[in-house]
Design an enzyme around this catalytic site. Structure first.
Site: not given
Length: 150
Positions: A43-45
Site C-alpha cells: 500500500g505504501c509503495t
C-alpha cells in the site's frame, strides 16, 4: 486534537540524504503532508508511486509533497531510488511529527492490537495552517484526490 485552521505543528527531521528539513522551510507554498506506515510495503509503495506520478503537477501548482514514516533515512533512500520518488521523504524514528500530527494510533489486525501510523494526509496552506485533514486514506487514490482538491 488537530483541526482545520490550526497552525500545523512544525518539525525538523532528516530527509533520505540526511539533510535537515523543517515544515517552516515551505512557508509560502502549500504542502501535502502524508504519513504512511512503512517503506516498501504494497500500500505504501502504491501511494508513493501515485504521488511520484503526479509530482510535476503538484509542483506546477506551487505545492510541495512530503512523505513521513518512522523508517530510517537509509530505508527512505533505497525506497526513493527503487521507485523514482523525487519528492521529500522524511524519517521520524522518534515519532516526533507522527505524534504531533496524532497519527500514531492503536491498530487491530487479525485480532492482534498494536500501535502504528494510520495513513493520513494533511494539506497545509501557504501560511502554515491546516487546510484539510484526510484520515485513513486509500493509497491508490489519495494523490489524485488531493490534486483534484487543489
Amino acid at each position: 486534537m488537530l483541526n482545520i485552521g490550526d497552525k500545523a505543528p512544525d518539525f525538523t527531521l532528516h530527509d533520505k540524504d540526511g539533510r535537515e528539513v523543517s515544515l517552516a522551510d515551505f512557508l509560502g507554498k502549500r504542502v501535502v503532508l502524508y504519513f504512511y506506515p512503512r517503506d516498501n510495503t504494497p500500500g505504501c509503495t502504491r501511494q508513493a508511486c501515485a504521488f511520484a506520478g503526479l509530482y510535476r503537477e503538484f509542483q506546477n501548482r506551487n505545492v510541495e509533497v512530503i512523505g513521513i514514516s518512522k523508517d530510517s533515512t537509509a530505508s527512505h533512500q533505497k525506497f526513493a531510488e527503487k521507485h523514482g520518488l523525487d519528492f521529500v521523504l522524511l524519517s521520524d524514528p522518534e515519532l516526533t511529527a507522527i505524534k504531533a500530527y496524532e497519527v500514531w494510533k492503536e491498530k487491530k489486525l487479525y485480532g492482534k492490537v498494536s500501535f502504528g501510523v494510520v495513513r493520513t494526509t494533511f494539506i497545509i496552506d501557504e501560511s502554515g495552517n491546516i487546510e484539510k485533514i484526510m484520515p485513513k486514506v486509500k493509497p491508490d487514490t489519495n494523490a489524485a484526490e488531493i490534486l483534484a482538491e487543489l
